[in-house]
Each structure stands twice: as C-alpha cells, then as structure tokens.
Design a protein around this motif. Sequence first.
Motif, PDB file in Angstrom:
ATOM      1  N   LYS A  51      43.876  14.681  33.620  1.00 52.51           N
ATOM      2  CA  LYS A  51      43.098  13.458  33.880  1.00 52.51           C
ATOM      3  C   LYS A  51      43.199  12.496  32.695  1.00 52.51           C
ATOM      4  O   LYS A  51      43.355  11.294  32.855  1.00 52.51           O
ATOM      5  CB  LYS A  51      41.628  13.810  34.176  1.00 52.51           C
ATOM      6  CG  LYS A  51      41.448  14.499  35.525  1.00 52.51           C
ATOM      7  CD  LYS A  51      40.098  15.151  35.684  1.00 52.51           C
ATOM      8  CE  LYS A  51      39.038  14.183  36.166  1.00 52.51           C
ATOM      9  NZ  LYS A  51      37.776  14.908  36.519  1.00 52.51           N
ATOM     10  N   ARG A  52      43.121  13.063  31.507  1.00 53.51           N
ATOM     11  CA  ARG A  52      43.213  12.220  30.305  1.00 53.51           C
ATOM     12  C   ARG A  52      44.607  11.604  30.201  1.00 53.51           C
ATOM     13  O   ARG A  52      44.754  10.423  29.911  1.00 53.51           O
ATOM     14  CB  ARG A  52      42.893  13.049  29.070  1.00 53.51           C
ATOM     15  CG  ARG A  52      42.832  12.269  27.782  1.00 53.51           C
ATOM     16  CD  ARG A  52      42.064  12.995  26.680  1.00 53.51           C
ATOM     17  NE  ARG A  52      42.456  14.398  26.591  1.00 53.51           N
ATOM     18  CZ  ARG A  52      41.599  15.405  26.433  1.00 53.51           C
ATOM     19  NH1 ARG A  52      40.310  15.182  26.308  1.00 53.51           N
ATOM     20  NH2 ARG A  52      42.026  16.649  26.363  1.00 53.51           N
ATOM     21  N   ALA A  53      45.642  12.411  30.467  1.00 52.38           N
ATOM     22  CA  ALA A  53      47.019  11.914  30.351  1.00 52.38           C
ATOM     23  C   ALA A  53      47.270  10.763  31.322  1.00 52.38           C
ATOM     24  O   ALA A  53      48.054   9.852  31.031  1.00 52.38           O
ATOM     25  CB  ALA A  53      48.001  13.056  30.609  1.00 52.38           C
ATOM     26  N   HIS A  54      46.621  10.816  32.470  1.00 54.84           N
ATOM     27  CA  HIS A  54      46.857   9.790  33.497  1.00 54.84           C
ATOM     28  C   HIS A  54      45.683   8.828  33.621  1.00 54.84           C
ATOM     29  O   HIS A  54      45.613   8.067  34.593  1.00 54.84           O
ATOM     30  CB  HIS A  54      47.166  10.472  34.836  1.00 54.84           C
ATOM     31  CG  HIS A  54      48.459  11.233  34.795  1.00 54.84           C
ATOM     32  ND1 HIS A  54      49.675  10.620  35.023  1.00 54.84           N
ATOM     33  CD2 HIS A  54      48.732  12.531  34.500  1.00 54.84           C
ATOM     34  CE1 HIS A  54      50.642  11.529  34.892  1.00 54.84           C
ATOM     35  NE2 HIS A  54      50.095  12.695  34.573  1.00 54.84           N
ATOM     36  N   ASN A  55      44.772   8.922  32.669  1.00 57.11           N
ATOM     37  CA  ASN A  55      43.606   8.028  32.654  1.00 57.11           C
ATOM     38  C   ASN A  55      42.907   8.021  34.021  1.00 57.11           C
ATOM     39  O   ASN A  55      42.562   6.977  34.553  1.00 57.11           O
ATOM     40  CB  ASN A  55      44.060   6.608  32.278  1.00 57.11           C
ATOM     41  CG  ASN A  55      42.914   5.802  31.695  1.00 57.11           C
ATOM     42  OD1 ASN A  55      41.893   6.367  31.293  1.00 57.11           O
ATOM     43  ND2 ASN A  55      43.069   4.487  31.688  1.00 57.11           N
TER      44      ASN A  55
END
Lengths: 366, 366
Positions: free
Chosen positions: A360-364
């Motif tokens: 989720k963080r990697a793909h915002n």
Amino acid sequence: MASMIFTDCSPSTTAARLLPFSHSRLRSNCSSFFIRRLVGPHHVGTTSLRATLGVHSSSSSSHVIKATMSTEASAKIIDGKAVAKQIRDEITAEVSRMKDAIGVVPGLAVILVGDRKDSATYVRNKKKACDSVGINSFEVHLPEDSSEHEVLKFISGFNDDPSIHGILVQLPLPSHMNEQNVLNAVSLEKDVDGFHPLNIGRLAMRGREPLFVPCTPKGCIELLHRYDIDIKGKKAVVIGRSNIVGMPAALLLQREDATISIVHSRTKNPEKITKQADIIISAVGQPNMVRGSWIKPGAVIIDVGINPVEDAKSPRGYRLVGDVCYEEACQVASAITPVPGGVGPMTIAMLLSNTVSSAKRAHNFQ
Amino acid sequence: MASMIFTDCSPSTTAARLLPFSHSRLRSNCSSFFIRRLVGPHHVGTTSLRATLGVHSSSSSSHVIKATMSTEASAKIIDGKAVAKQIRDEITAEVSRMKDAIGVVPGLAVILVGDRKDSATYVRNKKKACDSVGINSFEVHLPEDSSEHEVLKFISGFNDDPSIHGILVQLPLPSHMNEQNVLNAVSLEKDVDGFHPLNIGRLAMRGREPLFVPCTPKGCIELLHRYDIDIKGKKAVVIGRSNIVGMPAALLLQREDATISIVHSRTKNPEKITKQADIIISAVGQPNMVRGSWIKPGAVIIDVGINPVEDAKSPRGYRLVGDVCYEEACQVASAITPVPGGVGPMTIAMLLSNTVSSAKRAHNFQ
C-alpha cells in the motif's frame, strides 16, 4: 534466572505428565486441569469466538473482542488462533480491494538457505498463509554451501523488483554467512521483519515512526488491542531482551504509555519484579519458568515461549509449553495466551499485515 | 506526575530560599544544609579530587575514582566537574598523540541558526571546550530566517570535508525548519550527537554497536564507571523517556546488564517504582520532583535536570536545581551528582570524546 528452569510446573510431582489429557485438551481450559472437567477447545472459528468471548457488536472499534469471565475462577483465554484468523480475513479483503482498485497484488519473497527441517516448515507455513490471503509468494531455496554473495545477489534482485513488497530471509543462516551483512542488504522499504536497526531506532524514538514493526511483538500488542486490554499507564514487565521479541515488545509497550521493566538473565529477583506487572510479556524460551507465585492477581499474560518438553503420553513424545506455567497462571491471571494457539499464529498474521502495508505504501494506496 | 512539581523541597517551608547560603555552598555538602556547618566546595581540580575522594592509585583501571564515605551520614558527591576535567585532560593527550603520529587534528563543526541567547552560550562553550583540548572547531551562524535548504547545504559541505569529524546542529531550530530532515542529513559517520535513528537502533540491539552514543546519557554512565559503581544486575530506574537522555540512558544501562524500569509522565506511583532502584537517572526537567521518600537507602543518583528556580538571595534572582531534591536525597542516597557540577560538565566532555573517536575511526588510528 538459569536455575529457575522447569519442564513441569504442576503442584503435584505427578501432575502434568500423568494426567490423561490430550494435547489440545490440556490447553482448552486451565482450570479444568485441576477440577478434572473437560471443556471444548477454545480454538474455534469467528462465529464461535463471538459466542464464546462475547465480541462487542456495539463497539465503535469493530475488531475489539471482549472476553467474558468464566464462571470458574480461571483466566480468560486470549485466543491467538481465532484473532489471527480474523486478521487474515481482514487482509484477504484488503488484498482483494487493492487488486480491484489498482491491479496490484502484494508480493512476499522468502529466502531459505540450507536444509534445516524447522526452517523449511516455517517457510512452507508462510507460503501457505500468503496463498490463503491472496498474497503472491516467491521462494528461493539455496543449498547450505551457497556463498553469502549468492544470497546478497538474490536480495538485490528482490530489492529492485517492484512486484515484491516484502523480503524475508529465514534465520538462522549457515554459520559461514554474516547474518548482519545479509539482513542489512534488505531494502528498508521491504524489511517486513522490521529487524533493520533503522526501524528499531525509529521504534525507540518518540515522534518517529518505523516503517515496519517486528512481527511477533506486534502480534503481542495486537492481541492486547483486540481483547480491549488497557495498556496506557499500566505496569508492564517484559521477560527477555532479545532483538526480535523482548526488546521491541518493551519499546512498543512504552509507545503505548505503559511503564515498562525489562527482566533478563542478569536480573536479581525476577519474580518480585514480575509480580508487580499488570501486563507480562514473556519471551525467554524457558519452559514453565514463570510460576503462579510470580503473577499479580488479575494480571494479563502474553506468553511468547514455545518450548518442547518430554511427554510420554503424547503421540510425538513431547508437547509444547510456554515460558509461563499455564495451569498455575490460570488461577491467578485475568487473561492469558495458551501455548500453542496464542502468540504463535499472530506472528505470521503480522507478517502478512506488514507485507500488505508495504504494498500500500509503495503504491500510495489508502 | 505533573502534580508533583516542586520548586522547593526543604522540610521547612522557609528552608531553601531563606538560608543564607551562596549557590556554590548550597551544593558543597548536602548534610551541611541541615547541620548548618559549611564545608568547602567539592568542585576542585584533579589533585584535590584525589585527596578528597580517594582515587585508587593501585587500581588496575587508572581512571576509577573511589569516593570515600563522609564521616557524616550524607551521600558521596559525584563530582562531574572534576571527572569532566580529568576526561578533557585525557582527550588533550590523545589529540596531541594523534597529531604527532599522523598529523591529523580532530575537527568539530557546529551550526547555529537564529539568535537564541541560550543556544549561543552553548555553542560558545563548545567552542571553548574544543580549544582547550586542541580540537579544531568550525562555526556557522545563520540568521533566524535562513531556509532549511541553506542549513542542508552547510551540512552537505561538512559531510564532504575530511577535516571535519563531527557535525552538530544546535537545537532547537527555528520552527519553520523540519528538525528531522536536518538531523537526518548529517552523515552517520559524523553524527557525534548520536541522535540518528540508526545509531539509536544499534544502541537498542544486542550484538550491534552504535557509532556514537548520545553525549548526556553517555556522560551519566561514564560517571558511574569512574566512581566504580556497579551496574550489572542492579535495578535501575530512569525517570523520563526523551530521545536525547531518558531513552538512550535506559538502553545504555540495559547494555550493562542492569534491570531497567522507565518512569514517565503516564506512570502511576512513580515514587513506588523509583524507590526500588539501586541506581536512579532522572531527566525530566521538573525541579525537585524526586523527594527523599522516593529513594531507597543507599541508592546512587544521577540527576540530569538543570532547572532554574526563583531565588531572591541569588545575585541573578534564580538558582539552578536538579530534578532531585538534593538536600533530602543526600540523607538517603549513597552517592549523588550535584546540580550544577554533576552531569552538566560531562555532556561537553562526551562531545569532545565522540569527536576524537570519530577522527580516530576515520583515519584508522588506534
């Protein structure tokens, strides 16, 4: 503290080994151990969990589980297996939502070196857990005599691969490798184990946020949260100061405003300090070390230890016990995790949770 | 704990403010406070220190100071000023040896932004301390309205400059700057403050070594070492959990095998927990918060607090007191640091020590 190792903690010398209880029954209800009345296992699915433990249907936080007191003078069972199942269900939904929304599936890479059977089992369990929630898993299995350079090459590849959101190196590594070098090579953004010193430093510091929290201590705190057990202002004792459980567990408890004390092998009078605790997290790997007399009435106990002890009555010739003398603790504590079925299942659930968070963080993706 | 702030802790309501003691006399001998007999200040040079405190001339560790008990029932004074002087003398010799051997002089760069008088004083003191031991000091003074970018540019320059071995950004920074961004920009190899989360993480982890340990907590432990006070197996309570003192002090004590408890603003019954301690490190900034009744007889007290309290009798209108009610503590503790003259002088000594260590590491000089 070394002199306080026990493989059996029953009040009578014959108790634990001679009672004709099966493994699953032994941990079903601790007071049954003494009153010789068998009850069903607490390791049940979500529906039964709600019936048995009285899930707050009206709670503002839908995932809070409120354990109801038994009519017997025994501790509530903190059912890690049921909570882990609940979390895996939540993760399954989240993975599906992410895939539908942006077409991304979280991916976890596991590197296994050598032929240790226990390590192979752990890796297999992680793969199965990934499969069950829809996370892609990638496994590299290298022979025992691989070079450190080969391991580093695979890590580097996974670091650069955008379909991988978490990298896990199964420990222990063969002795000819430098564990610190290998772990440090894992990209900070994919360190789902949370063992990187930068993550630990952020965990220790107020006003900083680690990217990942180590899975086992995170699972301990999650159990407290899901059972709606107050941490703020409570006196918490962590037994054990390992890098992977005890130390980060203490840091996590402190972040939640507990007053922490850390008991370890050099501690004098560990029982006296432990007895002051409202919350005990034990992670030392000493079977039945924490006796009933160590526990303040009403304390909550999270037992991380999973220790095999001889048991001729078990088909396998041994059974698993925690660091805490379960049957004694049940008479004193207000709530306790069984072993197995307590913290154990939470570790893999938190690994899945960290992997999804990373994706989720990697793909915002919120 | 907030309700437990005192600016005066004397048993009589008139005591501290009305007694005609000068500032330096107040801290000269705590029992004199009660028996009204003045003795000379303990803040003396190395020669007198040996006479007063009985330095082990036969000790295998030449820097161990053994404080002898006073004939009165009062605590030994842990004389930070004298110890800091001793350490500066050692550093002077080390700087000189390094210069003679490899022609390298350690260099410390300090960045000051804005016009805070206290910050300017701290920076001036650091510069003076560098001069006194032969360390080169470099100072950048930027106006209050400088941009974060300008500060980062200077940090980057110092990071690349081989004549600089330590970089220190004086805090607090103006509010329009992101302190975390600025501190993170300092090269890990030159982070002589030891505040980088990677350093803190390594400090927390067993088997890892931080490049630098934060100066004030390092100074606290150094005082215990120099006074030959056992830490291993002792129960230590740290009051306060700040990133710069309390938390790293607890990690350091744990590294030395103390059993630590951390008391903070959310702790219930802080006095009860504190009273169990063999060693107390207090770093909360609450004048006289720790009363005599909080202290176990014979405990050792390291008081990090430096708090100004009103004092009409002082020429400046105020005097400095610690977190610990000094005159009460002296009746109970076995040893105590005065304020000022305890931990304070140690902080700068440790900064110099970290700078020299950094230069030695950079040039692989033993």
